[in-house]
Enzyme design. Structure first.
Site, short mmCIF file in Angstrom:
data_model
loop_
_atom_site.label_atom_id
_atom_site.label_comp_id
_atom_site.label_asym_id
_atom_site.label_seq_id
_atom_site.Cartn_x
_atom_site.Cartn_y
_atom_site.Cartn_z
N ASP A 43 8.79 -2.21 16.29
CA ASP A 43 8.42 -2.39 17.69
C ASP A 43 8.13 -3.85 18.03
OD1 ASP A 43 8.61 0.27 18.64
OD2 ASP A 43 6.76 0.76 17.59
N HIS A 66 1.72 6.21 20.48
CA HIS A 66 2.92 6.62 19.77
C HIS A 66 4.14 5.83 20.26
CE1 HIS A 66 5.78 8.81 17.56
NE2 HIS A 66 5.69 10.01 18.10
N HIS A 84 1.64 -0.95 10.28
CA HIS A 84 2.20 0.36 10.55
C HIS A 84 1.35 1.41 9.85
CE1 HIS A 84 5.08 3.74 10.40
NE2 HIS A 84 5.56 3.21 11.50
#
Length: 450
Positions: free
Chosen positions: A388, A278, A329
């Site tokens: 990210d 996560h 994703h």
């Protein structure tokens, strides 16, 4: 037999015996129509609730067919890209967007001022809390340190268990205020006691934004540039909220639905976020990028980069998992809107920090990786870089230690958690209790009973 020997014995017993009972055949999941991880066969989340806080768009309907599209993220009906782009270039937006998520409307100038002053006033920990709680048991795992601090703060709250909305709002705002302190002070305690470095604790400045205070409290000399704080502010906004279905937000709602207190709900969300599946994704990106730098000599040579990325995909390089981290994703298909709006700020910071060569490497990987993944894997919804992919690079340029990467995520995401806790209390009023189908076999007790 010694204590440790007994533990080793029972550990082996579990591996040899109990895992046989606990492994459930894949065929049974299909037989009973169970969606593992609350996801269907196409990777879509199983609908478990309704929310008015945010929305993620990754597909559109065309002629009755679901087609991938460029991603969009909405906060309270506003496109996040528009929100970021409309923040004045000479100011910060974290506090204003936090107000929006919590109260459902954009603040007026006066409301924004009052809200920022309220958060500033809340940046105060109980007397000796830093010494007696944060510094008493330092840890490299700052998420665990923060979670301990959150649960300890509950002891100072005279209205701990009240779920009256006014009380929950107050509790949430207080936690939003002190999260940067819990993170930074937790890191300084670890840096001093575990790494034998100097100790310094800077008090927050009520005249500074959340992003500015973060950098000021972290750095020995308290100094930072406006651009550094601006890019961090944007990062916090983009990580603030991401729908009710992500693991930590769903955890917040599950714990909230039981009637538990705010501190317990936020501590549970922290425990979820710290999981490497996560909140730790940007750390894996940074580790991968370091590995690529060690094996690619020319950052402008797309052929050389492509060859090494192919090795990573084949499980022959880096961590041998066959994954290019930062690509793809769980929800978005063609693009992650957070990555697209963030990239422009990343490029500005890279130029200011003289990291253009690293930026070139990131750009080339961003172009090459989706093409290589599409060639080698069955992709049903497209693949693109996610936020990210760049966030770790930004934190590195800001000289933020890797131990604080996930805590910074938490500093942003507690706003979303708080909004969902409030929505769960106001609109749901029913404990979340999903069903599990038992596939246990009944057995006869042997004659020589216990």
């Amino acid at each position: 037999m010694g204590y440790n020997d007994k533990w080793e014995l029972f550990s082996e017993k579990y591996k040899n015996l109990c895992t046989g009972h606990d492994v459930i055949p894949d065929s049974l999941f299909k037989e009973y129509g169970v969606n593992r991880g609350l996801r269907d066969i196409n990777g879509n989340g199983v609908l478990t609730g309704l929310t008015n806080i945010s929305r993620i768009d990754s597909f559109r309907m065309e002629n009755g067919q679901k087609e991938p599209c460029d991603g969009k993220l909405w906060y309270r009906g506003y496109n996040v890209t528009d929100l970021v782009q409309h923040i004045p270039k000479d100011s910060f937006g974290f506090e204003k967007i936090a107000y929006l998520l919590l109260f459902g409307e954009l603040p007026s100038a006066e409301e924004a001022k009052d809200f920022s002053e309220l958060l500033a006033a809340g940046r105060e920990l109980p007397t000796n809390f830093t010494r007696d709680v944060i510094m008493k048991a330092s840890s490299k795992d700052i998420m665990n340190s923060m979670t301990r601090s959150i649960l300890t703060l509950a002891s100072y709250d005279d209205n701990l268990n009240s779920t009256e909305i006014s009380n929950v709002i107050l509790q949430c705002l207080n936690l939003i205020s002190v999260f940067p302190m819990l993170a930074v002070y937790g890191y300084h305690a670890y840096n001093h006691y575990d790494r034998n470095e100097s100790m310094y604790i800077h008090r927050p400045d009520p005249n500074l934004s959340t992003a500015e205070n973060l950098l000021m409290m972290l750095r020995p000399d308290k100094k930072y540039t406006f651009l550094e704080a601006k890019v961090l502010d944007v990062a916090l906004i983009l990580h603030m909220e991401h729908g009710g279905g992500n693991n930590s937000t769903f955890t917040t709602r599950v714990v909230t639905s039981s009637g538990s207190d705010t501190y317990s709900a936020i501590a549970a969300a922290m425990s979820s976020l710290k999981g490497p599946k996560h909140g730790g994704a940007n750390i894996k990106v940074m580790e991968m990028m370091d590995d690529i730098r060690n094996h690619v000599r020319d950052y402008s040579d797309k052929e050389e980069i492509s060859q090494y990325l192919s090795k990573i995909l084949a499980g022959e390089a880096f961590d041998n998992k066959g994954l290019i981290y930062g690509m793809g994703h769980a929800v978005y298909s063609l693009s992650d809107p957070r990555e697209r709006v963030f990239k422009g700020f990343v490029e500005q910071l890279a130029k200011a920090k003289h990291r253009e060569e690293d930026m070139l490497l990131y750009n080339n990987i961003e172009t090459l990786a989706p093409e290589l993944i599409a060639e080698k894997r069955k992709i049903y919804k497209g693949v693109s870089p996610n936020v990210d992919f760049y966030s770790g690079f930004v934190y590195d340029m800001l000289d933020i230690p890797v131990e604080l990467y996930t805590p910074i995520f938490a500093i942003a995401r507690i706003v979303g958690w708080s909004a969902h806790r409030l929505e769960e209390i106001v609109g749901m009023n029913k404990i979340i209790r999903p069903a599990y189908k038992s596939v246990m076999q009944e057995r006869e007790l042997p004659c020589d009973t216990l």
